[in-house]
Design a protein around this motif. Structure first.
Motif, PDB file in Angstrom:
ATOM      1  N   ASN A 216       0.870  -1.163   0.000  1.00 46.85           N
ATOM      2  CA  ASN A 216       0.000   0.000   0.000  1.00 46.85           C
ATOM      3  C   ASN A 216       0.914   1.221   0.000  1.00 46.85           C
ATOM      4  O   ASN A 216       2.088   1.136   0.342  1.00 46.85           O
ATOM      5  CB  ASN A 216      -0.969   0.019   1.181  1.00 46.85           C
ATOM      6  CG  ASN A 216      -0.259   0.142   2.499  1.00 46.85           C
ATOM      7  OD1 ASN A 216       0.645  -0.633   2.798  1.00 46.85           O
ATOM      8  ND2 ASN A 216      -0.649   1.104   3.317  1.00 46.85           N
ATOM      9  N   TRP A 217       0.386   2.358  -0.408  1.00 52.66           N
ATOM     10  CA  TRP A 217       1.222   3.548  -0.503  1.00 52.66           C
ATOM     11  C   TRP A 217       1.571   4.079   0.878  1.00 52.66           C
ATOM     12  O   TRP A 217       0.690   4.283   1.718  1.00 52.66           O
ATOM     13  CB  TRP A 217       0.508   4.636  -1.314  1.00 52.66           C
ATOM     14  CG  TRP A 217       0.375   4.315  -2.767  1.00 52.66           C
ATOM     15  CD1 TRP A 217      -0.752   3.954  -3.442  1.00 52.66           C
ATOM     16  CD2 TRP A 217       1.426   4.327  -3.740  1.00 52.66           C
ATOM     17  NE1 TRP A 217      -0.482   3.742  -4.769  1.00 52.66           N
ATOM     18  CE2 TRP A 217       0.851   3.967  -4.988  1.00 52.66           C
ATOM     19  CE3 TRP A 217       2.789   4.606  -3.689  1.00 52.66           C
ATOM     20  CZ2 TRP A 217       1.595   3.876  -6.159  1.00 52.66           C
ATOM     21  CZ3 TRP A 217       3.535   4.519  -4.862  1.00 52.66           C
ATOM     22  CH2 TRP A 217       2.939   4.170  -6.070  1.00 52.66           C
ATOM     23  N   GLU A 218       2.858   4.287   1.131  1.00 47.79           N
ATOM     24  CA  GLU A 218       3.346   4.859   2.382  1.00 47.79           C
ATOM     25  C   GLU A 218       4.378   5.941   2.078  1.00 47.79           C
ATOM     26  O   GLU A 218       4.981   5.963   0.996  1.00 47.79           O
ATOM     27  CB  GLU A 218       3.990   3.775   3.270  1.00 47.79           C
ATOM     28  CG  GLU A 218       3.063   2.630   3.645  1.00 47.79           C
ATOM     29  CD  GLU A 218       2.053   2.978   4.734  1.00 47.79           C
ATOM     30  OE1 GLU A 218       2.024   4.144   5.185  1.00 47.79           O
ATOM     31  OE2 GLU A 218       1.292   2.083   5.126  1.00 47.79           O
ATOM     32  N   ILE A 219       4.623   6.836   3.047  1.00 49.22           N
ATOM     33  CA  ILE A 219       5.585   7.918   2.903  1.00 49.22           C
ATOM     34  C   ILE A 219       6.943   7.457   3.415  1.00 49.22           C
ATOM     35  O   ILE A 219       7.048   6.909   4.515  1.00 49.22           O
ATOM     36  CB  ILE A 219       5.138   9.179   3.660  1.00 49.22           C
ATOM     37  CG1 ILE A 219       3.711   9.578   3.245  1.00 49.22           C
ATOM     38  CG2 ILE A 219       6.121  10.319   3.419  1.00 49.22           C
ATOM     39  CD1 ILE A 219       3.549   9.875   1.779  1.00 49.22           C
ATOM     40  N   ASP A 238       2.932   4.056   8.547  1.00 48.75           N
ATOM     41  CA  ASP A 238       2.736   2.603   8.614  1.00 48.75           C
ATOM     42  C   ASP A 238       1.261   2.341   8.882  1.00 48.75           C
ATOM     43  O   ASP A 238       0.835   2.151  10.023  1.00 48.75           O
ATOM     44  CB  ASP A 238       3.615   2.000   9.719  1.00 48.75           C
ATOM     45  CG  ASP A 238       3.554   0.481   9.745  1.00 48.75           C
ATOM     46  OD1 ASP A 238       2.870  -0.100   8.882  1.00 48.75           O
ATOM     47  OD2 ASP A 238       4.184  -0.118  10.634  1.00 48.75           O
ATOM     48  N   ASN A 239       0.483   2.373   7.824  1.00 51.56           N
ATOM     49  CA  ASN A 239      -0.959   2.250   7.943  1.00 51.56           C
ATOM     50  C   ASN A 239      -1.485   1.164   7.011  1.00 51.56           C
ATOM     51  O   ASN A 239      -0.794   0.729   6.097  1.00 51.56           O
ATOM     52  CB  ASN A 239      -1.646   3.582   7.603  1.00 51.56           C
ATOM     53  CG  ASN A 239      -1.295   4.668   8.594  1.00 51.56           C
ATOM     54  OD1 ASN A 239      -1.403   4.478   9.801  1.00 51.56           O
ATOM     55  ND2 ASN A 239      -0.871   5.826   8.090  1.00 51.56           N
ATOM     56  N   SER A 240      -2.705   0.749   7.265  1.00 51.36           N
ATOM     57  CA  SER A 240      -3.331  -0.248   6.396  1.00 51.36           C
ATOM     58  C   SER A 240      -4.027   0.404   5.209  1.00 51.36           C
ATOM     59  O   SER A 240      -4.577  -0.281   4.366  1.00 51.36           O
ATOM     60  CB  SER A 240      -4.352  -1.071   7.198  1.00 51.36           C
ATOM     61  OG  SER A 240      -5.348  -0.226   7.765  1.00 51.36           O
ATOM     62  N   TRP A 241      -3.986   1.741   5.155  1.00 54.18           N
ATOM     63  CA  TRP A 241      -4.559   2.481   4.042  1.00 54.18           C
ATOM     64  C   TRP A 241      -3.446   3.217   3.302  1.00 54.18           C
ATOM     65  O   TRP A 241      -2.275   3.113   3.646  1.00 54.18           O
ATOM     66  CB  TRP A 241      -5.623   3.461   4.538  1.00 54.18           C
ATOM     67  CG  TRP A 241      -5.135   4.356   5.648  1.00 54.18           C
ATOM     68  CD1 TRP A 241      -4.416   5.505   5.528  1.00 54.18           C
ATOM     69  CD2 TRP A 241      -5.324   4.155   7.050  1.00 54.18           C
ATOM     70  NE1 TRP A 241      -4.141   6.049   6.743  1.00 54.18           N
ATOM     71  CE2 TRP A 241      -4.689   5.233   7.711  1.00 54.18           C
ATOM     72  CE3 TRP A 241      -5.968   3.178   7.825  1.00 54.18           C
ATOM     73  CZ2 TRP A 241      -4.678   5.361   9.099  1.00 54.18           C
ATOM     74  CZ3 TRP A 241      -5.954   3.308   9.205  1.00 54.18           C
ATOM     75  CH2 TRP A 241      -5.326   4.388   9.833  1.00 54.18           C
ATOM     76  N   SER A 260      -5.887   8.176   3.157  1.00 49.13           N
ATOM     77  CA  SER A 260      -7.248   7.705   2.882  1.00 49.13           C
ATOM     78  C   SER A 260      -7.670   6.625   3.871  1.00 49.13           C
ATOM     79  O   SER A 260      -7.864   5.462   3.500  1.00 49.13           O
ATOM     80  CB  SER A 260      -7.343   7.165   1.454  1.00 49.13           C
ATOM     81  OG  SER A 260      -6.368   6.145   1.242  1.00 49.13           O
ATOM     82  N   PRO A 261      -7.815   6.968   5.171  1.00 56.38           N
ATOM     83  CA  PRO A 261      -8.241   5.969   6.143  1.00 56.38           C
ATOM     84  C   PRO A 261      -9.672   5.495   5.951  1.00 56.38           C
ATOM     85  O   PRO A 261     -10.072   4.465   6.490  1.00 56.38           O
ATOM     86  CB  PRO A 261      -8.081   6.695   7.483  1.00 56.38           C
ATOM     87  CG  PRO A 261      -8.169   8.140   7.142  1.00 56.38           C
ATOM     88  CD  PRO A 261      -7.552   8.274   5.794  1.00 56.38           C
ATOM     89  N   ASP A 262     -10.461   6.256   5.195  1.00 57.84           N
ATOM     90  CA  ASP A 262     -11.816   5.835   4.862  1.00 57.84           C
ATOM     91  C   ASP A 262     -12.017   6.049   3.364  1.00 57.84           C
ATOM     92  O   ASP A 262     -11.057   6.053   2.605  1.00 57.84           O
ATOM     93  CB  ASP A 262     -12.852   6.599   5.704  1.00 57.84           C
ATOM     94  CG  ASP A 262     -12.635   8.103   5.658  1.00 57.84           C
ATOM     95  OD1 ASP A 262     -12.175   8.605   4.611  1.00 57.84           O
ATOM     96  OD2 ASP A 262     -12.926   8.773   6.670  1.00 57.84           O
ATOM     97  N   ALA A 263     -13.211   6.249   2.946  1.00 58.81           N
ATOM     98  CA  ALA A 263     -13.476   6.384   1.511  1.00 58.81           C
ATOM     99  C   ALA A 263     -12.992   7.710   0.960  1.00 58.81           C
ATOM    100  O   ALA A 263     -12.912   7.879  -0.260  1.00 58.81           O
ATOM    101  CB  ALA A 263     -14.976   6.218   1.253  1.00 58.81           C
ATOM    102  N   ASN A 264     -12.664   8.650   1.831  1.00 57.00           N
ATOM    103  CA  ASN A 264     -12.252   9.981   1.389  1.00 57.00           C
ATOM    104  C   ASN A 264     -10.741  10.147   1.459  1.00 57.00           C
ATOM    105  O   ASN A 264     -10.059   9.488   2.239  1.00 57.00           O
ATOM    106  CB  ASN A 264     -12.913  11.050   2.260  1.00 57.00           C
ATOM    107  CG  ASN A 264     -14.424  11.033   2.150  1.00 57.00           C
ATOM    108  OD1 ASN A 264     -14.965  10.911   1.064  1.00 57.00           O
ATOM    109  ND2 ASN A 264     -15.100  11.145   3.281  1.00 57.00           N
TER     110      ASN A 264
END
Length: 275
Positions: A216-219, A238-241, A260-264
């Motif tokens: 997934n995309w991370e910085i 380090d996120n699941s989004w 993008s932790p949700d649909a936005n």
């Protein structure tokens, strides 16, 4: 998506909250959000209202951005309040799409440190490459071309080099090159997943970028110079989004990015020193 910020007080970004992509500015705390491009979709022309990829000029007085308002993806410039719009490029319109993009486009503008030039990625007559022009649109010159995919060039603070993403192997990697002629290119990342959207720190010692190496995309950030090809970058998120489109604050204390932790898609800020 955040592309750049200037003077520490404002952030410029693109948003589709009004039904089409527009350029907005806001204070660095998220307040006073305002649409400054005001380019609604023309009925029956889906891309007519598409404005994206804004970039502040070094003095904070102007914003370069991508727009389809003239019928093709071109580089435009406007004052920071949205006035005095002017097209800088006039690429041909062609709707035979390749990888989701028309065959002719100009995108990803980035200002030189002195504000006198703008570098951008372009595809013209089937030839993809990186171009540079004066900030009034004159003197458009191709630095180099011939590879598969160029995106998101970013000028170094001292003006001598340009970081960019290019696919020359299985996926995009981060490279740097001389800004005057496109030569002396150095590959910085080696990975079988995508590395993209490099953004140079104001002190010139680090490059932030987005990477898909963790599925997934991370910085991430790389220390430069000295250039150490293949050295593992530091992972900041380090996120699941998805986290992407990093942009440094003028003092280098923060990195703004899209998450993008949700649909936005929303804009966040991280302190790269505190991680």
């Amino acid at each position: 998506c955040i592309r750049d910020r200037s003077n520490g007080a404002k952030i410029v970004f693109q948003s589709d909250r009004d039904g089409d992509n527009e350029i907005f500015i806001m204070d660095s705390d998220g307040s006073n959000q305002m649409n400054i491009s005001n380019n609604p979709v023309v009925y029956g022309v889906d891309l007519s209202g598409y404005d994206s990829e804004p970039a502040w000029s070094p003095d904070g007085n102007k914003i370069a951005f991508v727009s389809h308002r003239s019928g093709s993806f071109d580089i435009w410039v406007m004052d920071a309040d949205g006035s005095n719009l002017m097209a800088l490029t006039d690429n041909e319109d062609d709707y035979e799409c390749d990888n989701g993009l028309p065959d002719y486009w100009d995108r990803y503008p980035s200002w030189s440190p002195d504000g006198g030039q703008i570098i951008f990625a372009s595809e013209r007559s089937g030839d993809r490459g990186i171009y540079v022009m004066n900030s009034d649109g004159t003197g458009q010159t191709k630095l180099f071309s011939g590879d598969i995919y160029y995106v998101a060039p970013s000028w170094s603070p001292d003006g001598t080099q340009i970081a960019f993403a290019v696919t020359r192997h299985d996926s995009p990697d981060i490279y740097v090159m001389d800004s005057d002629n496109g030569e002396e290119q150095t590959r910085l990342t080696y990975h079988d997943k995508k590395d993209n959207e490099p953004s140079w720190a104001p002190d010139g010692r680090r490059i932030a970028f987005s990477s898909y190496r963790h599925n997934n995309w991370e910085i991430h950030t790389l220390n430069v110079p000295p250039y150490q090809p293949g050295v593992d970058p530091e992972r900041l998120t380090d996120n699941s989004w998805h986290d992407f489109s990093p942009s440094w604050s003028p003092n280098g204390d923060d990195i703004a990015f899209t998450s993008s932790p949700d649909a936005n898609h929303e804009i966040y800020v991280i302190n790269p020193k505190a991680n």
